[in-house]
Write a protein that holds these residues in place. Structure first.
Motif, mmCIF file in Angstrom:
data_model
loop_
_atom_site.group_PDB
_atom_site.id
_atom_site.type_symbol
_atom_site.label_atom_id
_atom_site.label_comp_id
_atom_site.label_asym_id
_atom_site.label_seq_id
_atom_site.Cartn_x
_atom_site.Cartn_y
_atom_site.Cartn_z
ATOM 1 N N GLU A 46 0.830 -1.205 0.000
ATOM 2 C CA GLU A 46 0.000 0.000 0.000
ATOM 3 C C GLU A 46 0.868 1.259 0.000
ATOM 4 O OE1 GLU A 46 -3.321 0.313 -0.410
ATOM 5 O OE2 GLU A 46 -3.395 -1.857 -0.654
ATOM 6 N N SER A 47 1.990 1.221 0.709
ATOM 7 C CA SER A 47 2.899 2.373 0.743
ATOM 8 C C SER A 47 3.489 2.638 -0.642
ATOM 9 C CB SER A 47 4.027 2.128 1.749
ATOM 10 O OG SER A 47 3.500 2.005 3.055
ATOM 11 N N ALA A 48 3.873 1.578 -1.330
ATOM 12 C CA ALA A 48 4.395 1.728 -2.698
ATOM 13 C C ALA A 48 3.318 2.304 -3.610
ATOM 14 C CB ALA A 48 4.891 0.380 -3.225
ATOM 15 N N LEU A 49 2.082 1.852 -3.427
ATOM 16 C CA LEU A 49 0.964 2.356 -4.232
ATOM 17 C C LEU A 49 0.721 3.847 -3.959
ATOM 18 C CD1 LEU A 49 -1.321 1.726 -6.215
ATOM 19 C CD2 LEU A 49 -2.708 1.055 -4.248
ATOM 20 N N ILE A 50 0.803 4.246 -2.704
ATOM 21 C CA ILE A 50 0.640 5.655 -2.338
ATOM 22 C C ILE A 50 1.671 6.514 -3.070
ATOM 23 C CG2 ILE A 50 1.020 7.314 -0.449
ATOM 24 C CD1 ILE A 50 -0.339 5.240 1.416
ATOM 25 N N LEU A 51 2.917 6.075 -3.050
ATOM 26 C CA LEU A 51 3.986 6.854 -3.683
ATOM 27 C C LEU A 51 3.813 6.903 -5.199
ATOM 28 C CD1 LEU A 51 6.904 5.678 -1.399
ATOM 29 C CD2 LEU A 51 5.775 7.910 -1.393
ATOM 30 N N PHE A 56 5.359 9.791 -8.083
ATOM 31 C CA PHE A 56 6.785 9.474 -8.061
ATOM 32 C C PHE A 56 7.107 8.359 -9.054
ATOM 33 C CE2 PHE A 56 6.076 11.478 -3.949
ATOM 34 C CZ PHE A 56 7.104 12.406 -3.945
ATOM 35 N N LYS A 57 8.298 8.433 -9.637
ATOM 36 C CA LYS A 57 8.736 7.432 -10.614
ATOM 37 C C LYS A 57 9.479 6.274 -9.970
ATOM 38 C CE LYS A 57 9.771 8.518 -15.075
ATOM 39 N NZ LYS A 57 8.600 8.068 -15.666
ATOM 40 N N ARG A 58 10.208 6.558 -8.876
ATOM 41 C CA ARG A 58 11.024 5.528 -8.243
ATOM 42 C C ARG A 58 10.688 5.410 -6.764
ATOM 43 N NH1 ARG A 58 14.714 3.193 -10.769
ATOM 44 N NH2 ARG A 58 16.061 2.719 -9.015
ATOM 45 N N LEU A 59 10.956 4.226 -6.245
ATOM 46 C CA LEU A 59 10.770 3.939 -4.829
ATOM 47 C C LEU A 59 12.120 3.560 -4.249
ATOM 48 C CD1 LEU A 59 8.808 3.092 -2.401
ATOM 49 C CD2 LEU A 59 9.167 0.798 -3.263
ATOM 50 N N CYS A 60 12.436 4.129 -3.112
ATOM 51 C CA CYS A 60 13.620 3.740 -2.354
ATOM 52 C C CYS A 60 13.109 3.191 -1.023
ATOM 53 C CB CYS A 60 14.530 4.945 -2.136
ATOM 54 S SG CYS A 60 16.007 4.537 -1.185
ATOM 55 N N ALA A 61 13.455 1.947 -0.719
ATOM 56 C CA ALA A 61 12.981 1.326 0.517
ATOM 57 C C ALA A 61 14.172 0.856 1.341
ATOM 58 C CB ALA A 61 12.070 0.146 0.201
ATOM 59 N N LYS A 62 14.146 1.179 2.619
ATOM 60 C CA LYS A 62 15.201 0.761 3.538
ATOM 61 C C LYS A 62 14.551 -0.029 4.668
ATOM 62 C CE LYS A 62 18.796 2.601 6.558
ATOM 63 N NZ LYS A 62 19.422 3.838 7.065
ATOM 64 N N PHE A 63 14.968 -1.272 4.824
ATOM 65 C CA PHE A 63 14.449 -2.152 5.865
ATOM 66 C C PHE A 63 15.520 -2.337 6.925
ATOM 67 C CE2 PHE A 63 12.081 -3.276 2.108
ATOM 68 C CZ PHE A 63 10.798 -3.536 2.568
ATOM 69 N N SER A 64 15.086 -2.419 8.176
ATOM 70 C CA SER A 64 16.022 -2.713 9.265
ATOM 71 C C SER A 64 15.299 -3.517 10.339
ATOM 72 C CB SER A 64 16.607 -1.431 9.849
ATOM 73 O OG SER A 64 15.596 -0.610 10.374
ATOM 74 N N VAL A 65 16.095 -4.259 11.093
ATOM 75 C CA VAL A 65 15.544 -5.011 12.210
ATOM 76 C C VAL A 65 16.420 -4.767 13.431
ATOM 77 C CG1 VAL A 65 16.744 -7.163 11.606
ATOM 78 C CG2 VAL A 65 14.715 -7.270 13.008
ATOM 79 N N GLU A 82 -0.725 15.827 -5.355
ATOM 80 C CA GLU A 82 -1.646 15.308 -4.351
ATOM 81 C C GLU A 82 -2.506 14.229 -4.987
ATOM 82 O OE1 GLU A 82 -3.592 17.938 -1.579
ATOM 83 O OE2 GLU A 82 -2.281 19.568 -2.231
ATOM 84 N N ALA A 83 -2.817 13.191 -4.214
ATOM 85 C CA ALA A 83 -3.613 12.078 -4.715
ATOM 86 C C ALA A 83 -4.527 11.587 -3.607
ATOM 87 C CB ALA A 83 -2.701 10.956 -5.189
ATOM 88 N N ASP A 84 -5.582 10.909 -3.997
ATOM 89 C CA ASP A 84 -6.516 10.340 -3.034
ATOM 90 C C ASP A 84 -5.958 9.005 -2.538
ATOM 91 O OD1 ASP A 84 -8.633 9.579 -1.462
ATOM 92 O OD2 ASP A 84 -9.954 9.080 -3.145
ATOM 93 N N ASN A 85 -5.401 9.025 -1.342
ATOM 94 C CA ASN A 85 -4.797 7.827 -0.751
ATOM 95 C C ASN A 85 -5.460 7.445 0.561
ATOM 96 O OD1 ASN A 85 -2.612 7.252 -2.645
ATOM 97 N ND2 ASN A 85 -1.779 9.226 -1.997
ATOM 98 N N GLU A 86 -6.682 7.936 0.782
ATOM 99 C CA GLU A 86 -7.346 7.731 2.074
ATOM 100 C C GLU A 86 -7.518 6.259 2.432
ATOM 101 O OE1 GLU A 86 -10.800 10.100 2.986
ATOM 102 O OE2 GLU A 86 -10.115 11.654 1.609
ATOM 103 N N LEU A 87 -7.920 5.438 1.475
ATOM 104 C CA LEU A 87 -8.147 4.016 1.760
ATOM 105 C C LEU A 87 -6.833 3.335 2.140
ATOM 106 C CD1 LEU A 87 -10.095 1.675 1.934
ATOM 107 C CD2 LEU A 87 -9.750 1.283 -0.510
ATOM 108 N N SER A 88 -5.786 3.599 1.379
ATOM 109 C CA SER A 88 -4.475 3.008 1.685
ATOM 110 C C SER A 88 -3.974 3.454 3.061
ATOM 111 C CB SER A 88 -3.452 3.384 0.618
ATOM 112 O OG SER A 88 -3.762 2.779 -0.617
ATOM 113 N N LEU A 89 -4.138 4.730 3.367
ATOM 114 C CA LEU A 89 -3.698 5.251 4.666
ATOM 115 C C LEU A 89 -4.486 4.633 5.817
ATOM 116 C CD1 LEU A 89 -3.174 8.995 3.709
ATOM 117 C CD2 LEU A 89 -1.381 7.326 4.294
ATOM 118 N N ALA A 90 -5.788 4.450 5.625
ATOM 119 C CA ALA A 90 -6.616 3.824 6.663
ATOM 120 C C ALA A 90 -6.193 2.375 6.895
ATOM 121 C CB ALA A 90 -8.088 3.902 6.276
#
Length: 115
Positions: A46-51, A56-65, A82-90
């Motif tokens: 959902e976060s990738a979809l929001i971006l 945005f053209k590219r996604l940069c993701a950093k994972f840590s544990v 701006e985009a309608d991302n209400e469902l994804s955010l909820a």
């Protein structure tokens, strides 16, 4: 602390599968149960979809544990809008322990998820 970074073009949605696999691997490292891992993977998608929806053209993701799993996803390039991302955010708000939304000029440009 274990970390992994990945960056890819958001127009190639097949990379979302790889992104979900990385999220699952980090949940396993943090010894999260299967249900929590599945919820986290949904939030990653959902976060990738929001971006992507935000132009945005590219996604940069950093994972840590370390004391749990953390993912920081940010958008790069493109024409942010701006985009309608209400469902994804909820959905994200309902499924993870902590969620941070970064906005620049009213446009979502980053999402931080913690489990």
């Amino acid at each position: 602390m274990k970390e992994f970074c990945v960056s890819f073009d958001l127009e190639h949605s097949e990379f979302n599968t790889a992104l979900r696999l990385v999220a699952g691997a980090f949940c396993s490292l943090a010894e999260k149960d299967v249900d929590a891992a599945e919820d986290f993977k949904v939030c990653i998608t959902e976060s990738a979809l929001i971006l992507k929806n935000s132009g945005f053209k590219r996604l940069c993701a950093k994972f840590s544990v370390q004391d749990g799993v953390k993912a920081v996803l940010s958008g790069e390039g493109g024409t942010p809008c701006e985009a309608d991302n209400e469902l994804s955010l909820a959905l994200i708000g309902a499924l993870v322990e902590k969620c941070g939304i970064e906005r620049r000029d009213g446009v979502i440009c980053g999402v931080t998820l913690e489990l």
